[in-house]
Design a protein around this motif. Structure first.
Motif, PDB file in Angstrom:
ATOM      1  N   LYS A  89       1.266  -0.813   0.119  1.00  0.00           N
ATOM      2  CA  LYS A  89       0.188   0.002  -0.337  1.00  0.00           C
ATOM      3  C   LYS A  89       0.881   1.342  -0.459  1.00  0.00           C
ATOM      4  O   LYS A  89       0.401   2.380  -0.401  1.00  0.00           O
ATOM      5  CB  LYS A  89      -0.439  -0.003   1.175  1.00  0.00           C
ATOM      6  CG  LYS A  89      -2.353  -1.295   0.891  1.00  0.00           C
ATOM      7  CD  LYS A  89      -2.762  -0.905   2.688  1.00  0.00           C
ATOM      8  CE  LYS A  89      -3.675  -2.454   2.991  1.00  0.00           C
ATOM      9  NZ  LYS A  89      -4.753  -1.903   3.625  1.00  0.00           N
ATOM     10  N   GLY A  90       1.924   1.329   0.114  1.00  0.00           N
ATOM     11  CA  GLY A  90       2.496   2.375   0.328  1.00  0.00           C
ATOM     12  C   GLY A  90       2.419   3.141   1.699  1.00  0.00           C
ATOM     13  O   GLY A  90       2.410   4.542   1.316  1.00  0.00           O
ATOM     14  N   ILE A  91       2.228   2.398   3.169  1.00  0.00           N
ATOM     15  CA  ILE A  91       2.006   3.361   4.542  1.00  0.00           C
ATOM     16  C   ILE A  91       3.035   3.580   4.971  1.00  0.00           C
ATOM     17  O   ILE A  91       4.167   2.610   5.091  1.00  0.00           O
ATOM     18  CB  ILE A  91       0.519   3.401   4.520  1.00  0.00           C
ATOM     19  CG1 ILE A  91       0.431   2.002   4.579  1.00  0.00           C
ATOM     20  CG2 ILE A  91      -0.475   3.569   3.449  1.00  0.00           C
ATOM     21  CD1 ILE A  91      -0.429   1.475   5.156  1.00  0.00           C
ATOM     22  N   GLU A  92       3.141   4.520   6.298  1.00  0.00           N
ATOM     23  CA  GLU A  92       3.980   4.252   7.021  1.00  0.00           C
ATOM     24  C   GLU A  92       5.701   4.343   6.932  1.00  0.00           C
ATOM     25  O   GLU A  92       5.632   5.067   6.285  1.00  0.00           O
ATOM     26  CB  GLU A  92       3.292   2.898   8.409  1.00  0.00           C
ATOM     27  CG  GLU A  92       2.124   2.825   8.712  1.00  0.00           C
ATOM     28  CD  GLU A  92       1.791   1.864   9.960  1.00  0.00           C
ATOM     29  OE1 GLU A  92       2.826   1.151  10.567  1.00  0.00           O
ATOM     30  OE2 GLU A  92       0.402   1.778  10.497  1.00  0.00           O
ATOM     31  N   GLU A  93       5.864   2.800   6.986  1.00  0.00           N
ATOM     32  CA  GLU A  93       7.602   3.321   6.111  1.00  0.00           C
ATOM     33  C   GLU A  93       7.841   3.003   5.083  1.00  0.00           C
ATOM     34  O   GLU A  93       9.110   3.566   5.137  1.00  0.00           O
ATOM     35  CB  GLU A  93       8.101   1.738   7.452  1.00  0.00           C
ATOM     36  CG  GLU A  93       8.107   0.824   7.598  1.00  0.00           C
ATOM     37  CD  GLU A  93       7.276  -0.313   7.780  1.00  0.00           C
ATOM     38  OE1 GLU A  93       7.367  -1.145   8.354  1.00  0.00           O
ATOM     39  OE2 GLU A  93       6.146   0.637   8.211  1.00  0.00           O
ATOM     40  N   TYR A  94       6.725   3.020   4.686  1.00  0.00           N
ATOM     41  CA  TYR A  94       6.794   2.805   3.005  1.00  0.00           C
ATOM     42  C   TYR A  94       6.261   4.416   1.783  1.00  0.00           C
ATOM     43  O   TYR A  94       5.126   4.519   2.649  1.00  0.00           O
ATOM     44  CB  TYR A  94       6.725   1.654   2.258  1.00  0.00           C
ATOM     45  CG  TYR A  94       6.999   0.492   3.010  1.00  0.00           C
ATOM     46  CD1 TYR A  94       8.202  -0.611   2.398  1.00  0.00           C
ATOM     47  CD2 TYR A  94       6.744   0.017   3.692  1.00  0.00           C
ATOM     48  CE1 TYR A  94       8.966  -1.440   3.058  1.00  0.00           C
ATOM     49  CE2 TYR A  94       7.041  -1.572   4.812  1.00  0.00           C
ATOM     50  CZ  TYR A  94       8.321  -2.213   4.218  1.00  0.00           C
ATOM     51  OH  TYR A  94       8.527  -3.428   4.170  1.00  0.00           O
TER      52      TYR A  94
END
Length: 327
Positions: free
Chosen positions: A100-105
């Motif tokens: 999803k590309g969220i938080e650490e990404y």
């Protein structure tokens, strides 16, 4: 000087691009040569990944994989996404965030797929045997040791559901070894430690001091499992540690074998087949390997831990041939 620098940069970029292109082509049409990203040196992922690498290289034609320790576990999806590694081990909550590309990404990692579920890594809330604390709902005003911010976020969520707000707990960031020492010394009241498969840190603490695992009410476990299947509660069997004669439970992270989409469908199929048909070899390397089975992957799909859309097409083909329902 500027032109030399630009030329050097261009050459390096070109080499990288060509290397990645060659890797992708090779994986599709010839021998699969590349890295299998495991985990921290000496940890369960590292040991289990080494066993999986050996089994795959031995039983799957045209496979020449090398086990490698990633800098951090969160880098595994990034390396697979970029085509710099072939396989890796990581837990499904990390995969979800990466895709999803969220938080650490900072951006999605779309070139990553799941081959199979591996095992349940069950966390715990540990107290010394003589502690008056019995249930997680008694934790207000206490000190809890946690190994990372990510772990603390999940643990805090469980406590919130049990009626203990995050800001009513004093969170202390320590390594696993430091958590054990802090419990012994009375610096913290509760320690967050992995408990199943068996953890040597917990085993040592149980042997020298005696330990218990805090309880969570069944209603809290049921609600948590409905709302957070990616970190559902799992059992710590009685007898895993000396003096602990009753089953316990806390949230788990679900380790899975993942692959780059640069890996061809045929190669992915043969890897899955090779592992399942020779899983006894992997189980002999580490107790966590005893959980690897078609039934475990089916369980993860049924409970929403693995989404069918996350499966590599080669893995989907094998599972469908074995009668595993994916919808």
């Amino acid at each position: 000087m500027k032109s030399i620098s630009l030329k050097s940069t261009y050459i390096k970029t070109s080499i990288t691009a060509v290397a990645l292109s060659i890797a992708s082509t090779t994986w599709a049409a010839g021998p699969v040569v590349g890295q299998f990203l495991t985990g921290s040196s000496g940890g369960v992922y590292d040991i289990l990944g080494g066993g999986l690498t050996n089994t795959i290289n031995k039983h799957v034609d045209n496979m020449r994989l090398n086990p490698s320790n990633p800098a951090t576990i969160s880098r595994v999806p990034v390396q697979l996404n970029n085509g710099r590694a072939v396989l890796g081990i990581v837990q499904m909550d990390i995969i979800n965030r990466a895709m999803k590309g969220i938080e650490e990404y900072q951006q999605p990692q779309p070139n990553v797929r799941v081959l199979m579920g591996l095992y349940d890594n069950v966390m715990s809330q540990v107290v010394l045997d003589d502690s008056p604390i019995q249930n997680i709902n008694e934790a207000a005003g206490l000190k809890i040791g946690v190994p990372s911010e990510g772990t603390k976020m999940i643990v805090a969520g469980v406590y919130e559901m049990a009626g203990v707000p995050e800001d009513k707990i004093e969170w202390v960031y320590l390594s696993y070894a430091e958590i054990a020492d802090a419990l012994r010394d009375g610096y913290i009241d509760i320690g967050t430690l992995t408990a199943f498969p068996k953890n040597g840190t917990v085993e040592g603490l149980a042997a020298t001091e005696g330990v218990r695992f805090l309880e969570a009410d069944d209603s809290i476990q049921d609600q948590w499992n409905r709302e957070t299947p990616i970190n559902a509660f799992r059992k710590i069997p009685a007898g895993t540690y000396p003096g602990v004669d009753e089953d316990a439970a806390f949230y788990a992270v679900f380790a899975s074998l993942i692959a780059s989409t640069h890996l061809s469908d045929d190669a992915a199929y043969r890897i899955v087949k090779g592992v399942y048909e020779n899983v006894d070899e992997v189980a002999a390397v580490h107790p966590a390997g005893k959980q690897i089975s078609l039934a475990k992957t089916q369980e993860y799909i049924k409970e929403g831990i693995i989404s069918p859309e996350q499966l590599h097409p080669g893995a989907r083909k094998y599972l469908e041939e074995k009668g595993i329902k994916l919808q």
